[in-house]
Design a protein around this motif. Structure first.
Motif, PDB file in Angstrom:
ATOM      1  N   TRP A  95       2.386   6.499  -3.622  1.00 18.85           N
ATOM      2  CA  TRP A  95       2.597   6.009  -4.987  1.00 18.85           C
ATOM      3  C   TRP A  95       3.885   6.619  -5.539  1.00 18.85           C
ATOM      4  O   TRP A  95       4.039   7.836  -5.572  1.00 18.85           O
TER       5      TRP A  95
ATOM      6  N   GLU B  20       9.160  -6.960 -11.667  1.00 17.24           N
ATOM      7  CA  GLU B  20       8.642  -6.747 -10.312  1.00 17.24           C
ATOM      8  C   GLU B  20       9.639  -6.003  -9.419  1.00 17.24           C
ATOM      9  O   GLU B  20       9.242  -5.283  -8.507  1.00 17.24           O
TER      10      GLU B  20
ATOM     11  N   GLN C 244       1.838  -3.147  -5.827  1.00 13.70           N
ATOM     12  CA  GLN C 244       0.741  -2.940  -6.773  1.00 13.70           C
ATOM     13  C   GLN C 244       1.065  -1.727  -7.620  1.00 13.70           C
ATOM     14  O   GLN C 244       1.853  -0.873  -7.221  1.00 13.70           O
ATOM     15  N   GLN C 245       0.477  -1.676  -8.786  1.00 12.18           N
ATOM     16  CA  GLN C 245       0.777  -0.582  -9.706  1.00 12.18           C
ATOM     17  C   GLN C 245      -0.500  -0.099 -10.373  1.00 12.18           C
ATOM     18  O   GLN C 245      -1.524  -0.773 -10.360  1.00 12.18           O
ATOM     19  N   ARG C 246      -0.406   1.104 -10.924  1.00 12.63           N
ATOM     20  CA  ARG C 246      -1.542   1.660 -11.643  1.00 12.63           C
ATOM     21  C   ARG C 246      -1.027   2.457 -12.823  1.00 12.63           C
ATOM     22  O   ARG C 246       0.108   2.939 -12.832  1.00 12.63           O
TER      23      ARG C 246
ATOM     24  N   ALA D 106       3.574   3.056  -8.592  1.00  9.18           N
ATOM     25  CA  ALA D 106       3.503   1.815  -7.826  1.00  9.18           C
ATOM     26  C   ALA D 106       3.629   2.081  -6.339  1.00  9.18           C
ATOM     27  O   ALA D 106       4.250   3.060  -5.916  1.00  9.18           O
ATOM     28  N   GLN D 107       3.029   1.224  -5.563  1.00 14.68           N
ATOM     29  CA  GLN D 107       3.322   1.123  -4.143  1.00 14.68           C
ATOM     30  C   GLN D 107       4.370   0.028  -4.001  1.00 14.68           C
ATOM     31  O   GLN D 107       4.262  -1.024  -4.640  1.00 14.68           O
TER      32      GLN D 107
END
Length: 208
Positions: free
Chosen positions: A7, A65, A97-99, A108-109
């Motif tokens: 991440w 993005e 993807q993000q968190r 993010a990955q």
């Protein structure tokens, strides 16, 4: 395109950073001070992304993005709680993807986007590069005249006028265009296509 399964910290800003670009930052929010301390401690890059919706402060913003990885080249904290940074863009990436963490930081990955392929300079490249050199020389001379020994160049060395991507990226930073337009230029996978659009802009505005 290689994927990074770890991440990566994200820094959503109202700016677009290009590979090879220099970005000065003044950081005072606790969450980002913590993030940057971790990055410096672990020698880890972070991603600069344009804010798609939301704000730089408060709740986590929604990022575009595609962004640009950065590394810290200089830092200073003369005032307690205020971190002054100079960072440089390295490679573009796409968010897979993000968190959102508890303190409203984003991680993010990512998948790295390959650098633009080099090629022999053509007439468009040479014209844009020679005009860019005049602009950069003017900026540097005025900066040194105004600030003397304290002047910090907004450009990283070496200057790469023989690279179409580098020339296009520097024009994209300098030209007075909307942030959304800068983002679209960042997303182009072909540096020569990016330079061709810059060339048309320079012609239309009688800069060259």
């Amino acid at each position: 395109m290689p994927e990074n399964t770890s991440w990566i910290p994200l820094f959503p800003l109202n700016t677009v950073l290009f590979p090879g670009g220099v970005l000065p930052l003044k950081v005072f929010e606790t969450r980002y001070l913590d993030m940057l301390r971790e990055c410096m401690k672990n020698q880890q890059p972070f991603g600069v992304v344009l804010i798609k919706s939301g704000a730089e402060v408060g709740a986590a913003a929604e990022p575009e993005e595609i962004g640009c990885l950065t590394h810290i080249v200089e830092w200073d904290m003369q005032d307690l709680g205020v971190l002054m940074l100079r960072v440089e863009g390295s490679q573009r990436f796409r968010i897979l993807q993000q968190r959102v963490l508890a303190d409203q930081r984003l991680e993010a990955q990512i998948s790295l986007i390959a650098d633009d392929l080099p090629g022999a300079p053509d007439q468009v490249h040479l014209l844009c590069a020679s005009t860019l050199k005049l602009v950069i020389d003017d900026i540097q001379n005025k900066g040194r005249a105004s600030h003397g020994a304290e002047y910090a160049s907004p450009f990283s060395l070496p200057l790469q006028f023989d690279s179409a991507s580098w020339v296009a990226n520097r024009w994209c930073e300098i030209l007075p265009i909307p942030l959304k337009a800068r983002q679209k230029l960042l997303e182009l996978t072909d540096g020569r296509e990016r330079l061709a659009i810059v060339h048309q802009y320079l012609l239309q505005h009688h800069i060259i």
